[in-house]
Design a protein around this motif. Structure first.
Motif, short mmCIF file in Angstrom:
data_model
loop_
_atom_site.label_atom_id
_atom_site.label_comp_id
_atom_site.label_asym_id
_atom_site.label_seq_id
_atom_site.Cartn_x
_atom_site.Cartn_y
_atom_site.Cartn_z
N GLU A 54 0.85 -1.19 0.00
CA GLU A 54 0.00 0.00 0.00
C GLU A 54 0.89 1.24 0.00
OE1 GLU A 54 -3.36 2.28 2.70
OE2 GLU A 54 -2.51 0.39 3.41
N LEU A 55 0.64 2.16 -0.92
CA LEU A 55 1.39 3.41 -0.99
C LEU A 55 0.75 4.42 -0.04
CD1 LEU A 55 1.88 3.52 -4.86
CD2 LEU A 55 3.43 2.58 -3.12
N VAL A 56 1.57 5.04 0.80
CA VAL A 56 1.07 5.93 1.85
C VAL A 56 1.67 7.32 1.69
CG1 VAL A 56 0.87 6.29 4.34
CG2 VAL A 56 0.88 3.95 3.42
N GLY A 57 0.82 8.32 1.56
CA GLY A 57 1.27 9.69 1.41
C GLY A 57 1.60 10.03 -0.04
N GLY A 58 1.85 11.29 -0.27
CA GLY A 58 2.25 11.73 -1.61
C GLY A 58 1.15 11.60 -2.64
N PRO A 59 1.52 11.74 -3.91
CA PRO A 59 0.52 11.77 -4.97
C PRO A 59 -0.16 10.44 -5.25
CG PRO A 59 2.72 11.85 -5.91
CD PRO A 59 2.87 11.98 -4.42
N LEU A 60 0.42 9.34 -4.82
CA LEU A 60 -0.16 8.02 -5.10
C LEU A 60 -0.78 7.38 -3.85
CD1 LEU A 60 2.67 6.70 -7.44
CD2 LEU A 60 0.54 7.88 -8.07
N GLY A 118 -2.79 5.71 -1.14
CA GLY A 118 -3.94 4.81 -1.17
C GLY A 118 -3.90 3.79 -2.29
N LEU A 119 -3.04 3.97 -3.27
CA LEU A 119 -2.94 2.99 -4.35
C LEU A 119 -2.18 1.76 -3.86
CD1 LEU A 119 -2.13 5.13 -7.51
CD2 LEU A 119 -4.34 4.24 -6.77
N LEU A 120 -2.41 0.65 -4.53
CA LEU A 120 -1.70 -0.58 -4.24
C LEU A 120 -0.68 -0.83 -5.34
CD1 LEU A 120 -4.79 -2.77 -3.31
CD2 LEU A 120 -3.23 -1.59 -1.74
N LEU A 121 0.51 -1.23 -4.97
CA LEU A 121 1.56 -1.54 -5.94
C LEU A 121 1.74 -3.05 -5.98
CD1 LEU A 121 3.83 -0.56 -7.85
CD2 LEU A 121 5.34 -0.58 -5.84
N ASP A 122 1.60 -3.64 -7.15
CA ASP A 122 1.78 -5.08 -7.32
C ASP A 122 3.27 -5.40 -7.26
OD1 ASP A 122 1.86 -7.74 -8.09
OD2 ASP A 122 0.61 -7.47 -9.87
N VAL A 123 3.68 -6.13 -6.23
CA VAL A 123 5.09 -6.50 -6.06
C VAL A 123 5.27 -8.02 -6.17
CG1 VAL A 123 5.70 -4.45 -4.73
CG2 VAL A 123 4.88 -6.50 -3.53
N ARG A 154 3.62 -1.57 3.71
CA ARG A 154 3.13 -0.18 3.65
C ARG A 154 4.35 0.64 3.27
NH1 ARG A 154 -1.74 1.43 6.05
NH2 ARG A 154 -0.74 3.35 6.72
N TRP A 155 4.29 1.27 2.12
CA TRP A 155 5.42 2.05 1.63
C TRP A 155 5.12 3.53 1.74
CZ3 TRP A 155 7.92 -0.36 -3.34
CH2 TRP A 155 8.38 -1.64 -3.04
N ASP A 156 6.00 4.24 2.42
CA ASP A 156 5.83 5.66 2.65
C ASP A 156 6.47 6.49 1.54
OD1 ASP A 156 4.45 5.50 5.17
OD2 ASP A 156 6.34 4.89 6.07
N TRP A 157 5.83 7.60 1.25
CA TRP A 157 6.31 8.55 0.25
C TRP A 157 7.55 9.26 0.78
CZ3 TRP A 157 5.27 14.16 0.24
CH2 TRP A 157 5.61 14.79 -0.96
N ALA A 158 8.58 9.36 -0.06
CA ALA A 158 9.83 10.02 0.33
C ALA A 158 10.09 11.29 -0.46
CB ALA A 158 11.00 9.05 0.16
N GLY A 159 9.17 11.63 -1.37
CA GLY A 159 9.32 12.84 -2.18
C GLY A 159 9.16 12.57 -3.66
N ASP A 160 9.22 13.63 -4.45
CA ASP A 160 9.08 13.52 -5.90
C ASP A 160 10.40 13.87 -6.57
OD1 ASP A 160 6.37 12.94 -5.64
OD2 ASP A 160 5.75 15.02 -5.92
N THR A 161 10.56 13.40 -7.78
CA THR A 161 11.75 13.68 -8.56
C THR A 161 11.32 13.89 -10.02
OG1 THR A 161 13.98 12.89 -9.05
CG2 THR A 161 12.27 11.23 -9.00
#
Length: 90
Positions: free
Chosen positions: A31-37, A39-44, A82-89
């Motif tokens: 689960e992506l937490v924070g930032g622009p994505l 609430g989305l789920l990332l298939d790993v 649960r993956w936290d947002w670390a910023g944009d690039t």
């Protein structure tokens, strides 16, 4: 996420008009937490331990850099699915 945890939400990369944008049986998601994505789920599914520990830099047009930008996410200490947002690039 383990098989006992029901997942809800849209999977990163699915089209907005996809008739089944949610999680699929047999797949593993973070689960992506924070930032622009948020609430989305990332298939790993199939990712090895090193890839999971590295996190991901994901294309998004809704982050700080707009079209062509990317959002950086990494595993949360103690909760690797649960993956936290670390910023944009760019």
């Amino acid at each position: 996420m383990d098989d006992e945890t029901p997942l809800r939400g849209r999977v990163y990369g699915t089209d907005h008009d996809d008739t089944h944008p949610g999680p699929r049986p047999g797949c593993v998601y973070c689960e992506l937490v924070g930032g622009p994505l948020d609430g989305l789920l990332l298939d790993v599914t199939g990712w090895d331990t090193e890839q999971l520990a590295d996190g991901a830099v994901l294309a998004t047009g809704i982050g700080r850099y707009g079209a062509g930008g990317r959002a950086c996410y990494g595993p949360r200490p103690g909760d690797p699915f649960r993956w936290d947002w670390a910023g944009d690039t760019p």
